[in-house]
Design a protein around this motif. Structure first.
Motif, PDB file in Angstrom:
ATOM      1  N   GLU A   1       0.828  -1.204   0.000  1.00 15.36           N
ATOM      2  CA  GLU A   1       0.000   0.000   0.000  1.00 15.36           C
ATOM      3  C   GLU A   1       0.867   1.261   0.000  1.00 15.36           C
ATOM      4  N   ALA A   2       1.943   1.252   0.764  1.00 19.59           N
ATOM      5  CA  ALA A   2       2.860   2.393   0.813  1.00 19.59           C
ATOM      6  C   ALA A   2       3.590   2.560  -0.529  1.00 19.59           C
ATOM      7  N   ILE A   3       3.987   1.454  -1.136  1.00 23.05           N
ATOM      8  CA  ILE A   3       4.637   1.516  -2.452  1.00 23.05           C
ATOM      9  C   ILE A   3       3.678   2.129  -3.464  1.00 23.05           C
ATOM     10  N   ASN A   4       2.415   1.714  -3.424  1.00 21.11           N
ATOM     11  CA  ASN A   4       1.421   2.274  -4.343  1.00 21.11           C
ATOM     12  C   ASN A   4       1.202   3.767  -4.100  1.00 21.11           C
ATOM     13  N   THR A   5       1.296   4.204  -2.847  1.00 22.57           N
ATOM     14  CA  THR A   5       1.173   5.631  -2.529  1.00 22.57           C
ATOM     15  C   THR A   5       2.306   6.419  -3.159  1.00 22.57           C
ATOM     16  N   VAL A   6       3.527   5.907  -3.062  1.00 19.50           N
ATOM     17  CA  VAL A   6       4.676   6.583  -3.662  1.00 19.50           C
ATOM     18  C   VAL A   6       4.558   6.573  -5.184  1.00 19.50           C
ATOM     19  N   LEU A   7       4.145   5.439  -5.754  1.00 19.64           N
ATOM     20  CA  LEU A   7       3.951   5.366  -7.209  1.00 19.64           C
ATOM     21  C   LEU A   7       2.895   6.361  -7.662  1.00 19.64           C
ATOM     22  N   LYS A   8       1.817   6.487  -6.913  1.00 16.74           N
ATOM     23  CA  LYS A   8       0.756   7.434  -7.252  1.00 16.74           C
ATOM     24  C   LYS A   8       1.289   8.858  -7.232  1.00 16.74           C
TER      25      LYS A   8
END
Length: 95
Positions: free
Chosen positions: A27-34
């Protein structure tokens, strides 16, 4: 740079999110990617010319995925420990 397109510090992912992403939290990786989605997309735009010589802009999906993969790799290699504030020395002064 036009002020309209500048990001404020409030827009950046928090250190806690970055730290969680470096530990593999999806979820944190997806936040950074977003957060970097616009930058990645803008760097993936290419021009293709048709048979009449007219330019057409398109997003190179292969390049976009490669940039995302490179960002994920860098996130997972990131070591947050040297970037954390040293609270042990401040605690020793108080005691």
């Amino acid at each position: 740079m036009n002020r309209k397109y500048q990001r404020s510090k409030d827009d950046l992912p928090s250190f806690a999110v970055i730290e969680a992403a470096s530990e593999g939290d999806v979820e944190a990786i997806n936040t950074v990617l977003k957060h970097y989605e616009g930058e990645i997309t803008s760097r993936s735009i290419r021009i293709m010319y048709d048979e009449c010589g007219n330019p057409h802009w398109f997003i190179d999906e292969t390049l976009r995925r490669r940039l995302e993969t490179k960002l994920i790799t860098r996130i997972l290699k990131f070591d947050p420990s040297p970037h954390q504030k040293n609270t042990s020395s401040a605690k020793a002064v108080v005691e």
